[in-house]
Scaffold this motif. Structure first.
Motif, PDB file in Angstrom:
ATOM      1  N   PRO A   1      75.725  46.151  31.821  1.00  0.00           N
ATOM      2  CA  PRO A   1      74.771  45.099  31.455  1.00  0.00           C
ATOM      3  C   PRO A   1      75.498  43.850  30.968  1.00  0.00           C
ATOM      4  N   HIS A   2      74.986  42.696  31.336  1.00  0.00           N
ATOM      5  CA  HIS A   2      75.593  41.445  30.886  1.00  0.00           C
ATOM      6  C   HIS A   2      75.654  41.386  29.361  1.00  0.00           C
TER       7      HIS A   2
ATOM      8  N   ARG B   1      70.844  44.990  40.990  1.00  0.00           N
ATOM      9  CA  ARG B   1      71.655  44.880  39.778  1.00  0.00           C
ATOM     10  C   ARG B   1      71.619  43.472  39.211  1.00  0.00           C
TER      11      ARG B   1
ATOM     12  N   GLY C   1      70.002  42.375  35.453  1.00  0.00           N
ATOM     13  CA  GLY C   1      70.931  41.935  34.426  1.00  0.00           C
ATOM     14  C   GLY C   1      72.175  42.781  34.332  1.00  0.00           C
ATOM     15  N   LEU C   2      72.521  43.453  35.443  1.00  0.00           N
ATOM     16  CA  LEU C   2      73.739  44.249  35.506  1.00  0.00           C
ATOM     17  C   LEU C   2      74.814  43.467  36.235  1.00  0.00           C
TER      18      LEU C   2
ATOM     19  N   TRP D   1      68.857  50.541  32.926  1.00  0.00           N
ATOM     20  CA  TRP D   1      69.661  49.328  33.016  1.00  0.00           C
ATOM     21  C   TRP D   1      70.006  48.738  31.646  1.00  0.00           C
ATOM     22  N   ARG D   2      69.164  48.981  30.645  1.00  0.00           N
ATOM     23  CA  ARG D   2      69.465  48.440  29.316  1.00  0.00           C
ATOM     24  C   ARG D   2      70.622  49.171  28.642  1.00  0.00           C
TER      25      ARG D   2
END
Length: 323
Positions: free
Chosen positions: A73-74, A168, A172-173, A234-235
């Motif tokens: 994740p960013h 992705r 936000g990956l 994803w978080r």
């Protein structure tokens, strides 16, 4: 075809780029594989803060190896005092191989109709997919906030990896992390940074164009399985990496979509062995020079039996987990 759209294809299909080698024993990525002997030994060590980091020493030279596991994740927060100390000592940081994309490669790609990875004239991707895969693909591209248009001319394998990359991005990956973060850290400290090697785009697209219809559909399914795995996570994806939990990372990462697709390709296991061998060679050369080097290596190259760390130790290096 813009350079920006070709580059993700090269990055995602580099695992299909080269012929197998016969002179080295191939690695195994099957569930029964006991994995790297070095990694297994260090699993019992209490984990200090931050991602897994190994210290490799030989003839007075030191090499710190950090295993990467994209995507992350960013907004993932992670810190590694050990990595910071290693960068303070280092004279060089080695990053994973990068793609070399030239104008001649792009021209040839366009003139040959996509190098065999595009659908035939008048044939659209979704119209040619089995009903179950079509439904899953539409769901994946919807999550990626895309219409059918960006994928309609690609064969299933490439379309699958493109929609995975687009998903992705929408979630936000980052497929560039943690390499981009470590590169920024190194430059901030004034440490020289360079890629271990480069790979050419042409062979990647050529190999992808030779996938059978069955293999194309299997690779598409692999990519869609990855979307399904990452969508609810994803978080928190990558927290195991940030915590240095190698057992958990192995459970989610050692059978990625790219690896499963690779193992379906002729000579795929040998190809992975070749890539591991090239990385081991670059790190061995770093150990032949005095001083301290930091290297970022994909955990897919570190976790298997006969992976990079195993090969370095077999060459006489000592591998430990730094304090």
């Amino acid at each position: 075809m813009a350079v920006s759209r070709i580059a993700p294809i090269a990055a995602l299909l580099v695992v299909l780029a080269a012929p197998a080698l016969a002179q080295e024993p191939t690695v195994e990525l099957q569930p029964a594989d006991p994995g790297s002997a070095v990694v297994e030994e260090l699993l019992v060590v209490a984990r200090p803060p931050g991602p897994a980091l190994w210290l490799v020493e030989k003839n007075g030279a030191k090499l710190y190896v950090l295993g990467s596991a994209a995507p992350l994740p960013h907004q993932l927060k992670w810190d590694s005092p050990r990595l910071n100390r290693a960068l303070d000592q280092a004279g060089l940081v080695l990053l994973p191989p990068e793609a070399s994309v030239g104008p001649m490669q792009i021209t040839k790609f366009m003139l040959t109709g996509g190098g065999g990875v595009r659908q035939g004239f008048g044939k659209k991707l979704e119209d040619r997919l089995p009903p179950d895969l079509k439904a899953r693909f539409i769901n994946a591209r919807t999550q990626a906030r895309r219409t059918a248009i960006p994928y309609k001319d690609w064969k299933p394998a490439v379309a699958g990896f493109l929609v995975l990359s687009d998903f992705r991005q929408a979630a936000g990956l980052s497929e560039a992390k943690p390499v981009s973060t470590i590169e920024r850290m190194a430059k901030a400290k004034g440490v020289k940074v360079k890629a271990m090697s480069q790979y050419r785009l042409g062979p990647v697209l050529g190999a992808a164009g030779k996938l059978s219809d069955e293999a194309n559909l299997a690779c598409l399914k692999d990519a869609l399985d990855e979307v399904d795995y990452e969508a609810p996570r994803w978080r928190t994806l990558g927290q195991d990496w940030a915590d240095g939990d190698i057992a958990a990372v192995r459970a989610r990462y050692s059978a990625s979509a790219a690896q499963r697709c690779l193992l379906r390709a002729p000579g795929g296991a040998g190809l992975l062995d070749d890539q591991i061998g090239q990385s081991a060679k670059a790190l061995s050369e770093a150990l032949a020079r005095p001083g301290v080097t930091v290297a970022v290596v994909d955990l897919a190259f570190l976790l298997p039996r006969n992976g990079v760390l195993d090969r370095l130790r077999a060459q006489g290096a000592t591998v430990t987990s730094p304090n």
